[in-house]
Design an enzyme around this catalytic site. Structure first.
Site, PDB file in Angstrom:
ATOM      1  N   LEU A 187       7.827   7.122   1.215  1.00  0.00           N
ATOM      2  CA  LEU A 187       8.047   8.567   1.142  1.00  0.00           C
ATOM      3  C   LEU A 187       8.453   9.076   2.515  1.00  0.00           C
ATOM      4  O   LEU A 187       8.095   8.476   3.537  1.00  0.00           O
ATOM      5  CB  LEU A 187       6.763   9.260   0.676  1.00  0.00           C
ATOM      6  CG  LEU A 187       6.165   8.725  -0.623  1.00  0.00           C
ATOM      7  CD1 LEU A 187       4.947   9.544  -1.026  1.00  0.00           C
ATOM      8  CD2 LEU A 187       7.198   8.718  -1.744  1.00  0.00           C
ATOM      9  N   GLY A 233       5.424   3.879  -0.384  1.00  0.00           N
ATOM     10  CA  GLY A 233       6.097   4.362  -1.590  1.00  0.00           C
ATOM     11  C   GLY A 233       7.136   3.370  -2.101  1.00  0.00           C
ATOM     12  O   GLY A 233       7.373   3.265  -3.303  1.00  0.00           O
ATOM     13  N   ASN A 238       0.870   0.287   3.115  1.00  0.00           N
ATOM     14  CA  ASN A 238       0.389   0.314   4.505  1.00  0.00           C
ATOM     15  C   ASN A 238      -0.209   1.658   4.911  1.00  0.00           C
ATOM     16  O   ASN A 238      -0.326   1.972   6.098  1.00  0.00           O
ATOM     17  CB  ASN A 238       1.549  -0.034   5.450  1.00  0.00           C
ATOM     18  CG  ASN A 238       2.669   1.006   5.407  1.00  0.00           C
ATOM     19  OD1 ASN A 238       2.824   1.698   4.401  1.00  0.00           O
ATOM     20  ND2 ASN A 238       3.423   1.129   6.467  1.00  0.00           N
ATOM     21  N   GLU A 239      -0.578   2.492   3.921  1.00  0.00           N
ATOM     22  CA  GLU A 239      -1.020   3.855   4.228  1.00  0.00           C
ATOM     23  C   GLU A 239      -2.107   3.917   5.301  1.00  0.00           C
ATOM     24  O   GLU A 239      -2.083   4.791   6.163  1.00  0.00           O
ATOM     25  CB  GLU A 239      -1.505   4.570   2.953  1.00  0.00           C
ATOM     26  CG  GLU A 239      -0.390   5.141   2.094  1.00  0.00           C
ATOM     27  CD  GLU A 239       0.271   4.114   1.178  1.00  0.00           C
ATOM     28  OE1 GLU A 239      -0.010   2.902   1.322  1.00  0.00           O
ATOM     29  OE2 GLU A 239       1.069   4.516   0.325  1.00  0.00           O
TER      30      GLU A 239
HETATM   31  C1  LIG Z   1      -4.429  11.612  -0.630  1.00  0.00           C
HETATM   32  C2  LIG Z   1      -3.324  11.001   0.151  1.00  0.00           C
HETATM   33  C3  LIG Z   1      -2.174  11.821   0.178  1.00  0.00           C
HETATM   34  C4  LIG Z   1      -0.949  11.394   0.342  1.00  0.00           C
HETATM   35  C5  LIG Z   1      -0.535  10.015   0.473  1.00  0.00           C
HETATM   36  C6  LIG Z   1       0.840   9.938   1.029  1.00  0.00           C
HETATM   37  C7  LIG Z   1       1.444   8.641   0.737  1.00  0.00           C
HETATM   38  C8  LIG Z   1       2.522   8.233   1.356  1.00  0.00           C
HETATM   39  C9  LIG Z   1       3.150   6.987   1.046  1.00  0.00           C
HETATM   40  C10 LIG Z   1       4.324   6.675   1.920  1.00  0.00           C
HETATM   41  O1  LIG Z   1       5.302   6.176   1.421  1.00  0.00           O
HETATM   42  S1  LIG Z   1       4.209   7.012   3.574  1.00  0.00           S
HETATM   43  C11 LIG Z   1       5.643   6.255   4.306  1.00  0.00           C
HETATM   44  C12 LIG Z   1       5.334   4.893   4.788  1.00  0.00           C
HETATM   45  N1  LIG Z   1       6.525   4.322   5.363  1.00  0.00           N
HETATM   46  C13 LIG Z   1       6.512   3.618   6.470  1.00  0.00           C
HETATM   47  O2  LIG Z   1       5.490   3.382   7.073  1.00  0.00           O
HETATM   48  C14 LIG Z   1       7.848   3.119   6.933  1.00  0.00           C
HETATM   49  C15 LIG Z   1       8.052   3.337   8.374  1.00  0.00           C
HETATM   50  N2  LIG Z   1       9.361   2.842   8.769  1.00  0.00           N
HETATM   51  C16 LIG Z   1       9.583   1.577   9.118  1.00  0.00           C
HETATM   52  O3  LIG Z   1       8.714   0.727   9.120  1.00  0.00           O
HETATM   53  C17 LIG Z   1      10.992   1.249   9.511  1.00  0.00           C
HETATM   54  O4  LIG Z   1      11.656   2.454   9.763  1.00  0.00           O
HETATM   55  C18 LIG Z   1      11.770   0.464   8.441  1.00  0.00           C
HETATM   56  C19 LIG Z   1      11.245  -0.986   8.434  1.00  0.00           C
HETATM   57  C20 LIG Z   1      11.650   1.080   7.062  1.00  0.00           C
HETATM   58  C21 LIG Z   1      13.264   0.441   8.826  1.00  0.00           C
HETATM   59  O5  LIG Z   1      13.414  -0.037  10.104  1.00  0.00           O
HETATM   60  P1  LIG Z   1      14.820   0.211  10.852  1.00  0.00           P
HETATM   61  O6  LIG Z   1      15.962  -0.120   9.959  1.00  0.00           O
HETATM   62  O7  LIG Z   1      14.714  -0.493  12.168  1.00  0.00           O
HETATM   63  O8  LIG Z   1      14.930   1.773  10.999  1.00  0.00           O
HETATM   64  P2  LIG Z   1      14.203   2.677  12.066  1.00  0.00           P
HETATM   65  O9  LIG Z   1      12.791   2.239  12.257  1.00  0.00           O
HETATM   66  O10 LIG Z   1      15.067   2.731  13.276  1.00  0.00           O
HETATM   67  O11 LIG Z   1      14.170   4.074  11.332  1.00  0.00           O
HETATM   68  C22 LIG Z   1      15.307   4.932  11.343  1.00  0.00           C
HETATM   69  C23 LIG Z   1      14.845   6.373  11.399  1.00  0.00           C
HETATM   70  O12 LIG Z   1      14.153   6.666  10.184  1.00  0.00           O
HETATM   71  C24 LIG Z   1      12.842   7.176  10.482  1.00  0.00           C
HETATM   72  N3  LIG Z   1      11.945   6.760   9.403  1.00  0.00           N
HETATM   73  C25 LIG Z   1      11.710   5.517   8.987  1.00  0.00           C
HETATM   74  N4  LIG Z   1      10.893   5.522   7.925  1.00  0.00           N
HETATM   75  C26 LIG Z   1      10.607   6.818   7.676  1.00  0.00           C
HETATM   76  C27 LIG Z   1       9.803   7.475   6.680  1.00  0.00           C
HETATM   77  N5  LIG Z   1       9.134   6.804   5.733  1.00  0.00           N
HETATM   78  N6  LIG Z   1       9.727   8.814   6.702  1.00  0.00           N
HETATM   79  C28 LIG Z   1      10.405   9.532   7.635  1.00  0.00           C
HETATM   80  N7  LIG Z   1      11.189   8.960   8.615  1.00  0.00           N
HETATM   81  C29 LIG Z   1      11.273   7.620   8.607  1.00  0.00           C
HETATM   82  C30 LIG Z   1      12.508   6.562  11.819  1.00  0.00           C
HETATM   83  O13 LIG Z   1      11.542   7.350  12.467  1.00  0.00           O
HETATM   84  C31 LIG Z   1      13.852   6.631  12.515  1.00  0.00           C
HETATM   85  O14 LIG Z   1      14.055   7.978  12.937  1.00  0.00           O
HETATM   86  P3  LIG Z   1      14.987   8.331  14.178  1.00  0.00           P
HETATM   87  O15 LIG Z   1      14.881   9.816  14.340  1.00  0.00           O
HETATM   88  O16 LIG Z   1      14.402   7.564  15.364  1.00  0.00           O
HETATM   89  O17 LIG Z   1      16.373   7.859  13.809  1.00  0.00           O
END
Ligand SMILES: CC/C=C\CC/C=C/CC(=O)SCCNC(=O)CCNC(=O)[C@H](O)C(C)(C)COP(=O)(O)OP(=O)(O)OC[C@H]1O[C@@H](n2cnc3c(N)ncnc32)[C@H](O)[C@@H]1OP(=O)(O)O
Length: 206
Positions: free
Chosen positions: A15, A60, A83-84
């Site tokens: 997400l 997500g 990985n939350e």
């Molecule tokens: C009661 C509980 C309530 C709510 C629960 C909420 C549940 C949430 C579930 C979720 O899905 S939380 C999201 C979890 N996602 C992650 O932890 C993914 C984090 N990202 C990564 O590990 C890496 O970005 C990647 C392996 C997916 C891709 O790597 P790579 O191709 O090297 O890209 P970058 O790391 O350079 O990322 C580019 C750019 O995008 C931003 N970004 C990445 N993922 C997210 C994301 N999920 N949400 C928002 N933004 C994201 C990252 O910060 C980079 O931003 P720039 O501004 O530096 O370009």
């Protein structure tokens, strides 16, 4: 239906974390309701689904992959998991139940509490994915082969069987949609959660 990605190395980054950081409650409410509805639709499709996981698949992304009927992942370099806890947040009950349905209670608990991201080989070993393939084309072929099995299965028998198997998890969310939403809105306004998200977002910046 095959769920896959057009990107080079990301199946789904999960997400959009920025939706949870300093959230506007009305916007977050629409975002979360859309997620609930999308997941309910995907998890209960009347037709077979396969995720061809051709890149990283955190949180997500893992939820969507687990919600399909079969998972084929390209290895060995990508990772998948809920990985939350690594973000300092909690995976909601229906995320957790979806994982329990795939890998069982014990493995899911360890996986969820540690927020572990599994390599393709590790994911295959614990049953989080069904098959590992060396490249995207062969993974797509495998996924298609899986779907071809259903040419000989009655669509009615398929759907009834899937409904019985997935009913408890689906019914919980249907019965608790508002409660789940209220919890997310309140939870995301906690200063501790916001601080954790801020630190995690910073850690993603290169
Ligand atoms: C009661 C509980 C309530 C709510 C629960 C909420 C549940 C949430 C579930 C979720 O899905 S939380 C999201 C979890 N996602 C992650 O932890 C993914 C984090 N990202 C990564 O590990 C890496 O970005 C990647 C392996 C997916 C891709 O790597 P790579 O191709 O090297 O890209 P970058 O790391 O350079 O990322 C580019 C750019 O995008 C931003 N970004 C990445 N993922 C997210 C994301 N999920 N949400 C928002 N933004 C994201 C990252 O910060 C980079 O931003 P720039 O501004 O530096 O370009």
């Amino acid at each position: 239906m095959i769920l896959t990605s057009g990107l080079q190395k990301v199946f789904c980054a999960g997400l959009d974390i920025t939706e949870f950081y300093n959230p506007n409650p009305d916007r977050l409410s629409k975002f979360w309701t859309t997620l609930q509805d999308t997941w309910l639709s995907l998890y209960t499709t009347s037709f077979p689904t396969v995720s061809v996981i051709n890149g990283h698949s955190p949180a997500g992304g893992c939820l969507f992959a687990m919600s399909c009927d079969y998972r084929v992942m390209v290895g060995p370099n990508y990772t998948i998991g809920l990985n939350e806890t690594k973000l300092g947040i909690v995976a909601p009950k229906w995320f957790q139940d979806t994982m329990v349905a795939v890998i069982g209670q014990r493995k899911a608990e360890v996986s969820l509490t540690t927020g572990k991201m599994y390599t393709t080989d590790e994911a295959l070993q614990i049953g989080l994915i069904d098959e590992s393939l060396p490249d995207a084309n062969s993974a797509l072929k495998k996924g298609t082969q899986f779907l071809n099995n259903f040419q000989k299965i009655s669509p009615w028998a398929y759907k009834m069987t899937k409904d019985i198997s997935r009913q408890p998890t689906v019914q919980w969310l249907i019965d608790n949609k508002q409660k789940d939403l209220d919890f997310v809105i309140k939870y995301m306004q906690s200063p501790t959660v916001q601080k954790n998200l801020e630190l995690y977002l910073q850690s993603l910046k290169k």
